[in-house]
Design a protein around this motif. Structure first.
Motif, PDB file in Angstrom:
ATOM      1  N   MET A   1       0.846  -1.169   0.000  1.00 27.46           N
ATOM      2  CA  MET A   1       0.000   0.000   0.000  1.00 27.46           C
ATOM      3  C   MET A   1       0.900   1.242   0.000  1.00 27.46           C
ATOM      4  O   MET A   1       1.755   1.387   0.857  1.00 27.46           O
ATOM      5  CB  MET A   1      -0.891  -0.030   1.237  1.00 27.46           C
ATOM      6  CG  MET A   1      -1.586   1.241   1.524  1.00 27.46           C
ATOM      7  SD  MET A   1      -2.641   1.295   2.988  1.00 27.46           S
ATOM      8  CE  MET A   1      -2.441  -0.246   3.787  1.00 27.46           C
ATOM      9  N   GLU A   2       0.715   2.105  -0.942  1.00 28.72           N
ATOM     10  CA  GLU A   2       1.509   3.322  -1.020  1.00 28.72           C
ATOM     11  C   GLU A   2       0.705   4.480  -0.440  1.00 28.72           C
ATOM     12  O   GLU A   2      -0.414   4.753  -0.863  1.00 28.72           O
ATOM     13  CB  GLU A   2       1.879   3.634  -2.464  1.00 28.72           C
ATOM     14  CG  GLU A   2       2.845   4.774  -2.571  1.00 28.72           C
ATOM     15  CD  GLU A   2       3.379   4.955  -3.973  1.00 28.72           C
ATOM     16  OE1 GLU A   2       3.934   6.016  -4.245  1.00 28.72           O
ATOM     17  OE2 GLU A   2       3.232   4.029  -4.794  1.00 28.72           O
ATOM     18  N   LEU A   3       1.273   5.114   0.570  1.00 22.70           N
ATOM     19  CA  LEU A   3       0.608   6.238   1.228  1.00 22.70           C
ATOM     20  C   LEU A   3       1.533   7.456   1.194  1.00 22.70           C
ATOM     21  O   LEU A   3       1.795   8.078   2.223  1.00 22.70           O
ATOM     22  CB  LEU A   3       0.244   5.865   2.665  1.00 22.70           C
ATOM     23  CG  LEU A   3      -0.744   4.713   2.814  1.00 22.70           C
ATOM     24  CD1 LEU A   3      -0.904   4.311   4.262  1.00 22.70           C
ATOM     25  CD2 LEU A   3      -2.093   5.093   2.213  1.00 22.70           C
ATOM     26  N   ASP A   4       1.987   7.802   0.015  1.00 20.67           N
ATOM     27  CA  ASP A   4       2.953   8.883  -0.121  1.00 20.67           C
ATOM     28  C   ASP A   4       2.352  10.273   0.058  1.00 20.67           C
ATOM     29  O   ASP A   4       3.079  11.261   0.120  1.00 20.67           O
ATOM     30  CB  ASP A   4       3.671   8.778  -1.468  1.00 20.67           C
ATOM     31  CG  ASP A   4       2.733   8.820  -2.655  1.00 20.67           C
ATOM     32  OD1 ASP A   4       1.512   8.586  -2.480  1.00 20.67           O
ATOM     33  OD2 ASP A   4       3.209   9.069  -3.769  1.00 20.67           O
ATOM     34  N   ARG A   5       1.067  10.373   0.182  1.00 23.01           N
ATOM     35  CA  ARG A   5       0.417  11.663   0.383  1.00 23.01           C
ATOM     36  C   ARG A   5       0.129  11.955   1.854  1.00 23.01           C
ATOM     37  O   ARG A   5      -0.318  13.046   2.196  1.00 23.01           O
ATOM     38  CB  ARG A   5      -0.880  11.737  -0.422  1.00 23.01           C
ATOM     39  CG  ARG A   5      -0.618  11.752  -1.918  1.00 23.01           C
ATOM     40  CD  ARG A   5      -1.902  11.579  -2.709  1.00 23.01           C
ATOM     41  NE  ARG A   5      -1.617  11.595  -4.121  1.00 23.01           N
ATOM     42  CZ  ARG A   5      -1.987  12.585  -4.940  1.00 23.01           C
ATOM     43  NH1 ARG A   5      -2.651  13.612  -4.487  1.00 23.01           N
ATOM     44  NH2 ARG A   5      -1.687  12.531  -6.221  1.00 23.01           N
ATOM     45  N   ILE A   6       0.376  10.997   2.717  1.00 24.44           N
ATOM     46  CA  ILE A   6       0.150  11.171   4.151  1.00 24.44           C
ATOM     47  C   ILE A   6       1.475  11.609   4.776  1.00 24.44           C
ATOM     48  O   ILE A   6       2.482  10.916   4.656  1.00 24.44           O
ATOM     49  CB  ILE A   6      -0.345   9.860   4.811  1.00 24.44           C
ATOM     50  CG1 ILE A   6      -1.549   9.275   4.052  1.00 24.44           C
ATOM     51  CG2 ILE A   6      -0.662  10.091   6.277  1.00 24.44           C
ATOM     52  CD1 ILE A   6      -2.745  10.182   3.949  1.00 24.44           C
ATOM     53  N   THR A   7       1.447  12.774   5.418  1.00 22.44           N
ATOM     54  CA  THR A   7       2.666  13.334   5.990  1.00 22.44           C
ATOM     55  C   THR A   7       2.497  13.597   7.476  1.00 22.44           C
ATOM     56  O   THR A   7       1.372  13.720   7.973  1.00 22.44           O
ATOM     57  CB  THR A   7       3.055  14.641   5.270  1.00 22.44           C
ATOM     58  OG1 THR A   7       1.982  15.574   5.380  1.00 22.44           O
ATOM     59  CG2 THR A   7       3.371  14.389   3.802  1.00 22.44           C
ATOM     60  N   PHE A   8       3.623  13.672   8.155  1.00 29.74           N
ATOM     61  CA  PHE A   8       3.643  13.929   9.592  1.00 29.74           C
ATOM     62  C   PHE A   8       4.656  15.036   9.873  1.00 29.74           C
ATOM     63  O   PHE A   8       5.771  14.991   9.370  1.00 29.74           O
ATOM     64  CB  PHE A   8       4.078  12.678  10.360  1.00 29.74           C
ATOM     65  CG  PHE A   8       3.194  11.497  10.101  1.00 29.74           C
ATOM     66  CD1 PHE A   8       2.110  11.237  10.914  1.00 29.74           C
ATOM     67  CD2 PHE A   8       3.447  10.655   9.032  1.00 29.74           C
ATOM     68  CE1 PHE A   8       1.293  10.139  10.667  1.00 29.74           C
ATOM     69  CE2 PHE A   8       2.642   9.558   8.784  1.00 29.74           C
ATOM     70  CZ  PHE A   8       1.560   9.306   9.595  1.00 29.74           C
ATOM     71  N   ASN A   9       4.247  16.011  10.660  1.00 23.63           N
ATOM     72  CA  ASN A   9       5.146  17.084  11.069  1.00 23.63           C
ATOM     73  C   ASN A   9       4.762  17.462  12.496  1.00 23.63           C
ATOM     74  O   ASN A   9       3.655  17.963  12.723  1.00 23.63           O
ATOM     75  CB  ASN A   9       4.999  18.289  10.142  1.00 23.63           C
ATOM     76  CG  ASN A   9       5.904  19.434  10.510  1.00 23.63           C
ATOM     77  OD1 ASN A   9       6.444  19.505  11.608  1.00 23.63           O
ATOM     78  ND2 ASN A   9       6.050  20.365   9.585  1.00 23.63           N
ATOM     79  N   PRO A  10       5.647  17.222  13.454  1.00 26.06           N
ATOM     80  CA  PRO A  10       5.307  17.523  14.846  1.00 26.06           C
ATOM     81  C   PRO A  10       5.010  19.002  15.084  1.00 26.06           C
ATOM     82  O   PRO A  10       4.375  19.354  16.069  1.00 26.06           O
ATOM     83  CB  PRO A  10       6.539  17.081  15.637  1.00 26.06           C
ATOM     84  CG  PRO A  10       7.577  16.713  14.665  1.00 26.06           C
ATOM     85  CD  PRO A  10       6.973  16.655  13.307  1.00 26.06           C
ATOM     86  N   GLN A  11       5.421  19.866  14.157  1.00 29.43           N
ATOM     87  CA  GLN A  11       5.187  21.300  14.290  1.00 29.43           C
ATOM     88  C   GLN A  11       3.869  21.754  13.655  1.00 29.43           C
ATOM     89  O   GLN A  11       3.537  22.936  13.691  1.00 29.43           O
ATOM     90  CB  GLN A  11       6.351  22.075  13.651  1.00 29.43           C
ATOM     91  CG  GLN A  11       7.710  21.731  14.225  1.00 29.43           C
ATOM     92  CD  GLN A  11       7.791  21.986  15.722  1.00 29.43           C
ATOM     93  OE1 GLN A  11       7.343  23.017  16.205  1.00 29.43           O
ATOM     94  NE2 GLN A  11       8.338  21.026  16.454  1.00 29.43           N
ATOM     95  N   MET A  12       3.149  20.802  13.040  1.00 31.27           N
ATOM     96  CA  MET A  12       1.905  21.164  12.362  1.00 31.27           C
ATOM     97  C   MET A  12       0.765  20.263  12.832  1.00 31.27           C
ATOM     98  O   MET A  12       0.906  19.039  12.857  1.00 31.27           O
ATOM     99  CB  MET A  12       2.074  21.022  10.838  1.00 31.27           C
ATOM    100  CG  MET A  12       0.874  21.502  10.055  1.00 31.27           C
ATOM    101  SD  MET A  12       0.955  21.190   8.279  1.00 31.27           S
ATOM    102  CE  MET A  12       2.562  21.738   7.852  1.00 31.27           C
ATOM    103  N   MET A  13      -0.319  20.870  13.212  1.00 32.37           N
ATOM    104  CA  MET A  13      -1.538  20.145  13.592  1.00 32.37           C
ATOM    105  C   MET A  13      -1.261  19.120  14.692  1.00 32.37           C
ATOM    106  O   MET A  13      -1.855  18.035  14.711  1.00 32.37           O
ATOM    107  CB  MET A  13      -2.191  19.475  12.377  1.00 32.37           C
ATOM    108  CG  MET A  13      -2.496  20.424  11.217  1.00 32.37           C
ATOM    109  SD  MET A  13      -3.574  21.791  11.658  1.00 32.37           S
ATOM    110  CE  MET A  13      -5.140  20.965  11.801  1.00 32.37           C
ATOM    111  N   GLY A  14      -0.357  19.444  15.577  1.00 33.68           N
ATOM    112  CA  GLY A  14      -0.050  18.560  16.702  1.00 33.68           C
ATOM    113  C   GLY A  14       0.569  17.237  16.297  1.00 33.68           C
ATOM    114  O   GLY A  14       0.503  16.272  17.049  1.00 33.68           O
ATOM    115  N   GLY A  15       1.161  17.181  15.118  1.00 32.95           N
ATOM    116  CA  GLY A  15       1.791  15.947  14.657  1.00 32.95           C
ATOM    117  C   GLY A  15       0.819  14.938  14.070  1.00 32.95           C
ATOM    118  O   GLY A  15       1.209  13.820  13.736  1.00 32.95           O
ATOM    119  N   LYS A  16      -0.446  15.324  13.935  1.00 33.60           N
ATOM    120  CA  LYS A  16      -1.432  14.409  13.347  1.00 33.60           C
ATOM    121  C   LYS A  16      -1.107  14.165  11.878  1.00 33.60           C
ATOM    122  O   LYS A  16      -0.524  15.025  11.210  1.00 33.60           O
ATOM    123  CB  LYS A  16      -2.837  15.012  13.449  1.00 33.60           C
ATOM    124  CG  LYS A  16      -3.343  15.130  14.860  1.00 33.60           C
ATOM    125  CD  LYS A  16      -4.710  15.766  14.873  1.00 33.60           C
ATOM    126  CE  LYS A  16      -5.203  15.936  16.300  1.00 33.60           C
ATOM    127  NZ  LYS A  16      -6.505  16.604  16.330  1.00 33.60           N
TER     128      LYS A  16
END
Length: 75
Positions: free
Chosen positions: A1-16
């Motif tokens: 399963m490729e999920l290359d559009r899902i990103t994580f950034n602890p500085q944005m949106m609480g890391g969600k």
């Protein structure tokens, strides 16, 4: 399963998990779909989104719901 559009950034949106670094969370998209909002209406409400973003948000959410978390308690 490729999920290359899902990103994580602890500085944005609480890391969600977000869509492509935008301030649109996976939870927002899944919640809209669960509320019977059509893909077309979601795309109209969020002009930067693409249909593949919605599909990957749903796939990510389904994958996460199947994970099992095990915690070990110290004796």
């Amino acid at each position: 399963m490729e999920l290359d559009r899902i990103t994580f950034n602890p500085q944005m949106m609480g890391g969600k998990p977000c869509i492509r670094g935008m301030r649109i969370t996976v939870g927002t998209i899944v919640g809209l779909v669960a509320s019977d909002i059509t893909f077309d209406d979601i795309l109209l409400a969020y002009p930067g989104l693409e249909i593949e973003d919605i599909r990957q948000a749903l796939s990510y959410s389904a994958w996460r719901s199947e994970e099992i978390e095990i915690s070990f308690l110290a004796a």
